[in-house]
Design a protein around this motif. Structure first.
Motif, PDB file in Angstrom:
ATOM      1  N   ASP A 111     -43.123  80.727  91.020  1.00  0.00           N
ATOM      2  CA  ASP A 111     -43.003  82.117  90.587  1.00  0.00           C
ATOM      3  C   ASP A 111     -41.598  82.415  90.099  1.00  0.00           C
ATOM      4  N   TRP A 112     -40.649  81.830  90.763  1.00  0.00           N
ATOM      5  CA  TRP A 112     -39.259  82.055  90.351  1.00  0.00           C
ATOM      6  C   TRP A 112     -39.019  81.520  88.944  1.00  0.00           C
ATOM      7  N   LEU A 170     -41.238  81.099  86.584  1.00  0.00           N
ATOM      8  CA  LEU A 170     -41.995  81.847  85.586  1.00  0.00           C
ATOM      9  C   LEU A 170     -41.388  83.217  85.293  1.00  0.00           C
ATOM     10  N   THR A 171     -40.646  83.760  86.232  1.00  0.00           N
ATOM     11  CA  THR A 171     -40.043  85.076  86.017  1.00  0.00           C
ATOM     12  C   THR A 171     -38.554  84.983  85.715  1.00  0.00           C
ATOM     13  N   CYS A 172     -38.044  83.771  85.590  1.00  0.00           N
ATOM     14  CA  CYS A 172     -36.613  83.599  85.332  1.00  0.00           C
ATOM     15  C   CYS A 172     -36.253  84.187  83.967  1.00  0.00           C
ATOM     16  N   PRO A 173     -35.240  85.037  83.885  1.00  0.00           N
ATOM     17  CA  PRO A 173     -34.881  85.656  82.601  1.00  0.00           C
ATOM     18  C   PRO A 173     -34.087  84.747  81.690  1.00  0.00           C
ATOM     19  N   PRO A 192     -37.484  82.555  77.662  1.00  0.00           N
ATOM     20  CA  PRO A 192     -37.912  83.937  77.426  1.00  0.00           C
ATOM     21  C   PRO A 192     -37.645  84.360  75.985  1.00  0.00           C
TER      22      PRO A 192
END
Length: 1184
Positions: free
Chosen positions: A680-681, A683-686, A1121
């Motif tokens: 999850d980290w 996949l959400t890393c900016p 991203p």
């Protein structure tokens, strides 16, 4: 001023606490309507008291009362009159039991009256004595001064704050009486009010910079926070307190706010130069040594023996000096005295390294940190090279570096004394207490002085390492005469003495133990004995435990069990709730060091699990204190609680620690997220991130089975290892070809390249025998079976029962193999390291490789099944895969190209050699897999790959162009969809050539071209070389878009590259053991350290598969991203430099951007800086 105090505690104190905790303290005072209590003096010197008595000759009752309450103590030098305890005459004064309430109140009133009378007598006598000139005015004033005024006037610090409240009086004095000073009969005390007015006037005149004056109208004699004007006053008070307190704290610590002090107070901002911190540590230990040696009395005999032993062994090789004895015998003080004597005799000609290993008890220092610190100090003092990640990356290398630097210091003529006190206090890690790291044969002028408890494991192992006891010095018990001499010296220094009876009591209790620590505790207790102390109170313990127990009993008797018990309870807890970070970059080091120990020994398992295994704790402690300290905490916890999660984290840290040590010990921020949702980290890393799809680090091979192993190497001698402890014991010099351990004796034999046969002692590493011109052993060998992990030919084998030990003269590694297996079922976890040629499928599940260049078979490795072997007719020079058509192409040195359909392994296609019989140099398959180019030594031919009746065919050659023999050989190439060939040469030349004869000379490289990769759609190509330069070319028409240069700690050359399926990104693998992700349009996006150079890369839908030089497969997805912050820097997680030079497509010009070096965490490179530097905290990760 209770309202003000309460408001400050609730509103101001928390903010100031967060700001100033760990930085320093300031003094703060609140002065309101009370002057304070004027107490009786506890001690009055004899001459001064007699003067007072002489002035009271007309009041015999007063003289009698003073003599009743002040008794002469002849144990003080000079004698002093001591105020007697209140309970001596008013026994119920401290009795708070309900049944004694009446007696208690009576005694309290009686004492108030008595105190007033005594104070008046002393004031009257002091006034007459001052008038007669017999005492100074200050002594008289002391009877009128309150405690508060004494504190303020006696030492007004520059960073202090004073809040002064004046009241607007609109109420009757009677109502205000209870909020002001009162006499014993409850009336206002006019004397106190006069003194208060004088104090306020004095402070107003002398403390303008620290004074805050407030004028408030009280409500019923007090401050009511519910009233508007009072609430405003309290808010202003708190705001002033916070702002002024912060300003003074900043001034107080500004001189210390440097990189060195930040590290001392727990800053996570790492200073590249560690020397200032080491010098500060050395200074602290030197100061401690000077203080401790003051407490040594006697011991002249053993002191002389140690100094004589050092003097006699100074010009020859010798053993360490060992001071041992029971706990509390004064070993530390003796070592400090030795240091003092050496300094006195040799002055500046000696380099002193002192480390008190028990200084931070109960925390145990880590051996690596102790040796690293000592080596840094020695290297600084002697002008030697300090330890670096290259020379001391692991505990074994650190210990060897310690031995080497002692030799180097001796060769330079430096006189060196290293003192390690209390070796048994070292952390129990890596079998430290077995003392394999202690050198037993020191060079001339280098002295190692150590101390240890005689009952410790360290002493037993030290004794086993040494053949002779001549360098062992036992600190024995003190005799009665020595104890008496120490007692007299201590009392004289304290300006005290004892009565003859009291001295007898001291010696009677001390003599049976003869322990200096016991005597020190006794002297600290008897120092408070007066000459009139009753015999019933002259109780001393027979040992140190009893003395401490009696001290606690006296405290309980004096202050009550509740108070003493509560105080000891707080001491036991030791760490109240505190934050891990006081401020960004400022860690709470005390909590990090002390909390695990106290939670562990308090049996608070759940709290320990929640604190020590939390993400924030792991990240903070590993970053500030190092990975070793985290492993040590987890090791201690595993002894007392069964927690699978703790064991997994501990093992993970232990496995990656060698790599972190090599890269300067920094830990990634991901380490604190091992137990959380890592996916999850990602996949959400900016920011751009590589997401691991498999594990690729080499796994450990299991526990070793034997206790000792000897191994030889061509570059320096014999290494003797303890397999039980996995520790390096000795390094024996000589170019060794083979080694043999002798059964039943602690020695081994070695045969060297100079023809000599040598016998070595395994106890101390000394050469026992040398016979020249001995018979040599066999110098080459081969493995009978394929053992994964041996990447070099075997030159020495040792068989023992069901095990085999293998070694190679060309590699430093030693391998231990188990023969209890069926070799037909054996399946390696990865291919052999250093394979000559390899190719892998797009999913990374299959690898085709040639282990040795001379090997005439291609091995097919599959992650699910056993290996297959494909026979070839000559040596293989290159391998290539057509991924979609599933064809394996093998170029041979004979000029033949063999093609294996992977779906039909029994079939083989063949492209015959050219007429010149030139060997194949390279193979290249076009992106659509319609054509294949074969580069020979003298030409390049183009073939077509087609399918007929569902069977692959190869036709051609369709085209051919010759290669000039005057040019450098072709090193690598890529075939474009339009049949143009882009290739590089071993001299750096780059050409884009069509088979029709058109040639475009592209900008050459300064070294061998090692990588040429075309994009999937044929619009771009990447060309890389050994010097780390890679160029991205637009191919239609040929034009240079970007020149990308990256330099790190290791070799810089680009080995492999692959474009993503969309051609938006390009992945590269380099000699510096990193994978880099570049944006084709603009910049570098990500750098990841993978511990081994990547030799082949292929891409799949959203990532890539890669093969490392160690034979491991890496599969990772890349996520970028849509928007990346302009402040994002890919090199913040690694130390290196990259330069990107791009073509301005609008102006056809060039623009250059340079990325600065950044902190790497965890893999921090040491590199000569090539540009501006700036440091940022890292959030990069390393794959586990």
């Amino acid at each position: 001023m209770s309202s003000e105090r309460k408001a400050l505690l609730e509103k101001a104190f928390p903010e100031v606490l967060l700001f100033c905790r760990g930085l320093g303290l300031v003094f703060e005072a609140l002065l309101g309507n009370r002057y304070g209590h004027r107490a009786l003096p506890r001690l009055i010197p004899e001459k001064q008291f007699e003067v007072y008595l002489s002035k009271l000759s007309n009041t015999p009752g007063g003289i009698k009362q003073l003599q009743q309450w002040f008794r002469k103590d002849t144990n003080a030098l000079p004698p002093t009159y001591v105020l007697q305890p209140i309970t001596a005459y008013f026994p119920y004064y401290c009795d708070l039991r309900p049944e004694s309430e009446q007696q208690h109140n009576r005694d309290v009133d009686s004492w108030r009256l008595t105190e007033t009378q005594l104070l008046q007598l002393l004031r009257s006598a002091a006034s007459e004595a001052e008038a007669a000139g017999e005492i100074p005015a200050e002594l008289k004033r002391s009877f009128y001064t309150s405690l508060e005024q004494g504190l303020w006037i006696g030492g007004n610090p520059a960073n202090a704050l004073l809040f002064l409240r004046e009241q607007k009086v609109k109420e009757r004095p009677k109502r205000l009486a209870k909020f002001m000073d009162a006499t014993a009969n409850g009336l206002l005390d006019p004397e106190a009010q006069k003194l208060l007015t004088e104090l306020k006037s004095q402070l107003s005149a002398t403390s303008q910079n620290s004074l805050n004056l407030h004028c408030v109208e009280l409500s019923r004699g007090t401050i009511d926070p519910k009233r508007k004007e009072h609430a405003q006053y309290l808010d202003i008070l708190c705001q002033q307190f916070v702002s002024q307190m912060k300003a003074r704290i900043e001034v107080a610590v500004s001189s210390r706010r440097t990189g060195r002090w930040k590290k001392l107070w727990g800053s996570a901002e790492e200073d590249e130069d560690k020397l200032p911190l080491v010098l500060e540590e050395a200074k602290q230990h030197s100061i401690m040594s000077a203080e401790l040696c003051k407490g040594l009395h006697g011991r002249e005999g053993i002191l002389g023996k140690i100094c004589l032993a050092m003097w006699e062994s100074g010009q020859k090789r010798h053993s360490p000096l060992v001071v041992h004895g029971a706990a509390g015998m004064g070993k530390t003080a003796l070592l400090c005295k030795v240091v003092q004597e050496v300094q006195r005799v040799l002055e500046a000609r000696v380099v002193l390294v002192i480390r008190f290993l028990a200084a931070c008890h109960p925390q145990r220092p880590d051996l690596d940190q102790v040796l690293h610190s000592a080596c840094l100090q020695v290297s600084s003092a002697c002008g030697l090279a300090p330890p670096t990640p290259m020379t001391a990356s692991s505990p074994t290398e650190m210990q060897q570096f310690f031995r080497n630097i002692l030799e180097e210091a001796s060769q330079q003529g430096c006189t060196l004394l290293i003192v390690f006190d209390a070796l048994e206090q070292l952390a129990e890690q890596n079998h430290t207490h077995k003392l394999h790291w202690v050198p037993t044969n020191l060079p001339p002028k280098v002295h190692l002085l150590v101390s240890m408890d005689t009952c410790s494991e360290a002493f037993v192992n030290m004794r086993l390492k040494t053949d002779s006891l001549e360098n062992f010095f036992e600190v024995e018990r003190l005799s009665g005469d020595e104890g008496e001499h120490i007692m007299e010296s201590h009392l004289r220094a304290s300006q005290r003495t004892l009565t003859p009876e009291q001295k007898d009591v001291v010696l009677q209790n001390f003599t049976p133990t003869g322990c200096p620590l016991h005597l020190k505790l006794i002297l600290s207790a008897v120092q408070n004995w007066t000459s009139f102390t009753p015999l019933t109170e002259q109780l001393l313990g027979a040992n140190t435990e009893e003395v401490m127990s009696q001290l606690l009993h006296r405290l309980e008797h004096k202050h009550g069990k509740e108070l003493v018990g509560g105080a000891l309870g707080y001491i036991a807890l030791a760490v109240p709730p505190q934050p891990l970070w006081f401020a960004p970059g400022l860690a709470n080091i005390r909590k990090l060091q002390a909390l695990p120990y106290h939670l562990l020994h308090a049996g608070l398992w759940e709290e320990l699990r929640q604190e020590v295994i939390s993400a924030e704790w792991l990240f903070c402690k590993s970053r500030v204190c190092g990975v070793s300290s985290v492993i040590r905490d987890l090791d201690q916890g595993s002894k007392y609680m069964d927690c699978t999660e703790t064991g997994l984290i501990r093992d993970a840290l232990a496995l990656i620690k060698p790599g972190l040590d090599f890269l300067d010990g920094h830990v990634p921020s991901l380490i604190g997220r091992l137990c959380s949702q890592i996916n999850d980290w990602f996949l959400t890393c900016p920011e751009p991130a590589l997401i691991p799809k498999c594990s690729f680090l080499q796994q450990p091979g299991g526990a070793l089975q034997h206790t000792m192993l000897a191994a030889g190497a061509e570059d320096g001698g014999v290494a003797i290892w303890s397999l039980e402890d996995q520790q390096l014991l000795h390094v024996l010099l000589g170019a060794v070809l083979t080694v043999k351990l002798e059964s039943g004796a602690p020695s081994c034999l070695s045969v060297s390249a100079d023809g000599s046969l040598r016998r070595w002692s395994l106890k101390n590493g000394q050469q026992l025998l040398c016979i020249q011109e001995a018979v040599w052993s066999v110098t080459t060998g081969a493995l009978l079976d394929f053992f994964c992990g041996s990447d070099a030919s075997v030159t020495s084998l040792l068989f023992f029962r069901d095990f085999v030990v293998s070694a190679s003269s060309t590699k430093s590694a030693i391998h231990l193999w188990s023969l209890k297996y069926d070799c037909r079922l054996k399946h390696p976890a990865h291919i052999p390291a250093g394979s000559a040629h390899a190719a892998l499928t797009r999913d990374g599940n299959q690898i085709f490789y040639i282990h040795h260049q001379s090997q005439r078979e291609v091995v097919r490795w599959n992650s699910q099944t056993l290996e297959e072997r494909l026979a070839v007719s000559a040596e293989v020079s290159c391998l290539e895969l057509a991924q979609h058509k599933r064809l394996l192409l093998c170029g041979l040195t004979s000029g033949t190209v063999l093609i294996y359909p992977l779906n039909l392994p029994q079939e083989t296609l063949c492209i015959p050699p050219p007429e010149s019989l030139s060997g194949v140099l390279c193979l290249a398959v076009s992106s659509q897999e319609k054509n294949v180019a074969v580069a020979y030594e003298d030409s390049v031919s183009l073939f077509e790959m087609a399918t007929r009746d569902s069977f692959p065919t190869v036709e051609g050659p369709l085209r051919r162009f010759p290669m000039s023999l005057l040019h450098a050989p072709l090193s690598c190439m890529a075939l474009l969809a339009d049949r143009r060939l882009l290739y590089g040469t071993s001299c750096g030349g780059v050409r884009l050539q069509g088979f029709s004869g058109t040639i475009s000379e592209l900008e050459p490289h300064g070294s061998k071209v090692t990588c040429v990769t075309a994009s999937n759609w044929g619009s771009h190509a990447l060309v890389g070389s050994q010097d780390g330069v890679q160029r991205l070319w637009a191919l239609n028409p040929p034009s240079l878009d970007h020149t990308m240069e990256h330099k790190g700690f290791f070799f810089h050359g680009v080995i492999s590259a692959a474009f993503s399926e969309s051609d938006q990104f390009v992945f590269t693998g380099s000699q510096d053991r990193t994978i880099k992700v570049w944006d084709v349009a603009s910049k570098l996006l990500f750098v990841q350290y993978v511990y081994s150079p990547v030799v082949r890369m292929v891409t799949f839908r959203n990532g890539f598969a890669a093969l490392t030089q160690q034979g491991s497969v890496i599969r990772e997805a890349f996520r970028c991203p849509d928007h990346v912050s302009p402040d994002y820097n890919p090199l913040r997680s690694i130390r290196g430099q990259y330069r990107l030079t791009s073509r301005d497509k609008n102006r056809d010009a060039r623009r250059t951007s340079v990325s600065d070096l950044q902190h790497f965490n965890p893999a921090q490179f040491k590199l000569s800086l090539m540009g501006p530097l700036r440091a940022e905290p890292s959030s990069a990760c390393v794959l586990l």
